[in-house]
Design a protein around this motif. Structure first.
Motif, mmCIF file in Angstrom:
data_model
loop_
_atom_site.group_PDB
_atom_site.id
_atom_site.type_symbol
_atom_site.label_atom_id
_atom_site.label_comp_id
_atom_site.label_asym_id
_atom_site.label_seq_id
_atom_site.Cartn_x
_atom_site.Cartn_y
_atom_site.Cartn_z
ATOM 1 N N GLN A 35 0.846 -1.111 0.029
ATOM 2 C CA GLN A 35 0.118 0.037 0.069
ATOM 3 C C GLN A 35 0.864 1.168 0.053
ATOM 4 O O GLN A 35 1.958 1.265 0.640
ATOM 5 N N PRO A 36 0.424 2.318 -0.668
ATOM 6 C CA PRO A 36 1.241 3.677 -0.604
ATOM 7 C C PRO A 36 1.591 4.000 0.698
ATOM 8 O O PRO A 36 2.747 4.623 1.118
ATOM 9 N N ARG A 37 0.644 4.095 1.740
ATOM 10 C CA ARG A 37 0.846 4.311 3.023
ATOM 11 C C ARG A 37 1.918 3.651 3.729
ATOM 12 O O ARG A 37 2.934 4.165 4.383
ATOM 13 N N ALA A 38 2.136 1.957 3.369
ATOM 14 C CA ALA A 38 3.120 1.397 3.998
ATOM 15 C C ALA A 38 4.579 1.943 3.375
ATOM 16 O O ALA A 38 5.509 2.000 4.169
ATOM 17 N N VAL A 39 4.462 2.137 2.224
ATOM 18 C CA VAL A 39 5.909 2.546 1.599
ATOM 19 C C VAL A 39 6.468 4.048 2.306
ATOM 20 O O VAL A 39 7.515 4.123 2.528
ATOM 21 N N GLU A 40 5.211 4.651 2.338
ATOM 22 C CA GLU A 40 5.554 5.979 3.109
ATOM 23 C C GLU A 40 6.185 5.668 4.520
ATOM 24 O O GLU A 40 7.288 6.164 4.911
ATOM 25 N N ASP A 41 5.621 4.831 5.228
ATOM 26 C CA ASP A 41 6.109 4.539 6.635
ATOM 27 C C ASP A 41 7.623 4.032 6.496
ATOM 28 O O ASP A 41 8.382 4.482 7.121
ATOM 29 N N LEU A 42 7.833 3.381 5.696
ATOM 30 C CA LEU A 42 9.026 2.823 5.417
ATOM 31 C C LEU A 42 10.362 4.068 5.138
ATOM 32 O O LEU A 42 11.147 4.018 5.560
ATOM 33 N N LYS A 43 9.747 4.818 4.188
ATOM 34 C CA LYS A 43 10.677 6.115 4.159
ATOM 35 C C LYS A 43 10.956 6.818 5.203
ATOM 36 O O LYS A 43 12.032 7.147 5.393
ATOM 37 N N VAL A 44 10.011 7.040 6.170
ATOM 38 C CA VAL A 44 9.999 7.631 7.376
ATOM 39 C C VAL A 44 11.142 6.744 8.256
ATOM 40 O O VAL A 44 11.981 7.142 8.806
ATOM 41 N N LYS A 45 10.703 5.592 8.452
ATOM 42 C CA LYS A 45 11.667 4.623 9.258
ATOM 43 C C LYS A 45 13.283 4.596 8.648
ATOM 44 O O LYS A 45 14.048 4.842 9.630
ATOM 45 N N PHE A 46 13.432 5.017 7.435
ATOM 46 C CA PHE A 46 14.952 4.720 7.067
ATOM 47 C C PHE A 46 15.396 6.073 6.948
ATOM 48 O O PHE A 46 16.565 6.534 7.241
ATOM 49 N N LEU A 47 14.733 6.794 6.010
ATOM 50 C CA LEU A 47 15.503 8.198 5.560
ATOM 51 C C LEU A 47 14.706 9.342 6.386
ATOM 52 O O LEU A 47 15.146 10.580 6.207
ATOM 53 N N GLY A 48 13.904 9.345 7.191
ATOM 54 C CA GLY A 48 13.221 10.382 8.066
ATOM 55 C C GLY A 48 14.293 11.009 8.833
ATOM 56 O O GLY A 48 15.177 10.640 8.860
ATOM 57 N N ARG A 49 13.581 11.961 9.530
ATOM 58 C CA ARG A 49 14.749 13.186 10.409
ATOM 59 C C ARG A 49 15.187 12.272 11.360
ATOM 60 O O ARG A 49 16.266 12.495 11.808
ATOM 61 N N LYS A 50 14.441 11.200 11.993
ATOM 62 C CA LYS A 50 15.248 10.207 12.993
ATOM 63 C C LYS A 50 15.322 8.838 12.417
ATOM 64 O O LYS A 50 15.363 7.877 13.267
#
Ligand code: PHE
Length: 359
Positions: A35-50
């Motif tokens: 799901q697009p939402r899940a990909v967005e979550d992955l992005k945060v987990k790896f490349l996000g500010r934290k």
């Protein structure tokens, strides 16, 4: 990071390996249901500010100087690699979501188009005309029609207009090119002549229709609507006239309203008058609509002139009659509380759609 000082290039490479593995197993866990939402979550987990990669970049600061360029390079490669993969995953997820939507909402392009048909409504002038005709039919009148393009004879001469009457001037009347005797009728009174020439008394006729004058401002349009009425029989008097006017105005606007006649001049009636209705807005007190007079001017009327009977070959010894005429547009404005006459002829759906489908 507590052990920041001991962080070496090797640690860094190891950490990168860990991150890659976590990334791969996260994706494996998502499985086919991307799901697009899940990909967005992955992005945060790896490349996000934290995110994990960002954390590693922070650690870079505390590494031995000689290790920094090499570590920076591999971390950057990791970041760019993950960005690329996440972007591809995002596109895949969006396509998947679209496919899913289309599967659930199957589109059969061979089906007929569904057109939304709004219900039409009647024009306020049509509504007003129907209300008036209903009332006049109740009073025993017959509805008559006549030409809008007519000869001077029917519109003027037979109605006792003298040759030099100002209404014949170019500024008031539309003349048809090259045919000086053919005009657009300036009032519905021409139907008096047409009807009297075709029928024999007794007559009780109303005739609504379009009329034309060279006039255009806030309260005048070059085309407007009138309704004509006339009664011819033995022994018709002004009491009958006043009675008919009173009856239909009350029926249309309210039983509690008064009507009155004021002496006036029209060449085809004698005596002639204008008839007024007590103001429908203030009920006679005086307001902006009636210009503080308490009365609204409705139209003209009078006892049919003997010269008119003469012109159509009726005996003015044997017959008397009365005639009246007034504007339907103006009456629609009063009834529907309209402020600008021109709205009636601009054809705006927003305005016209507000009216009912029948009276
Ligand atoms: N035809 C006149 C007008 O247009 C109105 C009218 C009709 C007056 C019948 C008297 C009798 O102003």
């Amino acid at each position: 990071m507590s052990d920041a000082k001991t962080y070496t290039l090797q640690d860094c490479v190891k950490k990168i390996e860990d991150i890659r593995q976590t990334f791969a197993s996260d994706i494996a866990q998502l499985g086919g249901q991307l799901q697009p939402r899940a990909v967005e979550d992955l992005k945060v987990k790896f490349l996000g500010r934290k995110g994990l990669v960002t954390e590693l970049m922070e650690a870079l600061k505390s590494m031995p100087k000689e290790d920094k360029p090499g570590a920076g390079k591999v971390i950057n490669e990791l970041r760019q690699g993950l960005e690329k993969e996440l972007e591809a995953l995002k596109i895949k997820a969006e396509e998947g979501a679209l496919d899913q939507h289309l599967n659930q909402h199957r589109l059969d392009v061979s089906l007929p188009v569904q057109v939304r048909r709004g219900q039409g409504s009647l024009h306020p002038v049509t509504l007003m005309r129907r209300i008036l005709l209903t009332e006049f039919r109740r009073l025993g009148f017959t509805v008559y029609d006549g030409p809008e393009v007519d000869l001077d004879f029917y519109n003027f001469s037979a109605l006792n207009f003298k040759d030099d009457h100002p209404a014949r001037d170019m500024q008031d009347t539309f003349f048809i090119a090259d045919r000086a005797k053919t005009i657009l009728r300036t009032h519905t009174s021409n139907i008096q002549i047409h009807a009297m020439l075709h029928e024999k008394p007794p007559l009780r006729i109303v005739a609504p229709g379009r009329t034309y004058r060279c006039d255009s401002d806030l309260t005048h349009t070059p085309m407007f609507h009138q309704i004509e009425g006339f009664v011819v029989d033995r022994g018709i008097d002004m009491g009958d006239m006043k009675g008919v006017i009173d009856r239909f105005l009350k029926a249309v606007f309210g039983e509690d309203l008064e009507t009155r006649l004021r002496p006036s001049f029209f060449p085809f009636v004698e005596p002639g008058a204008e008839f007024d209705l007590q103001c429908v807005a203030c009920r006679g007190k005086g307001c902006r609509i009636c210009k503080q007079t308490g009365w609204l001017e409705i139209g003209g009327l009078g006892m049919i002139h003997p010269n008119v009977f003469e012109a159509v070959g009726y005996s003015s010894e044997e017959y008397t009659g009365f005639a009246f005429g007034f504007g339907i547009d103006r009456m629609a404005m009063l009834r529907y509380k309209l402020s600008d006459l021109r709205q009636l002829f601009e054809g705006q759906q927003d305005f016209l759609g507000q009216f009912p489908t029948y009276p």
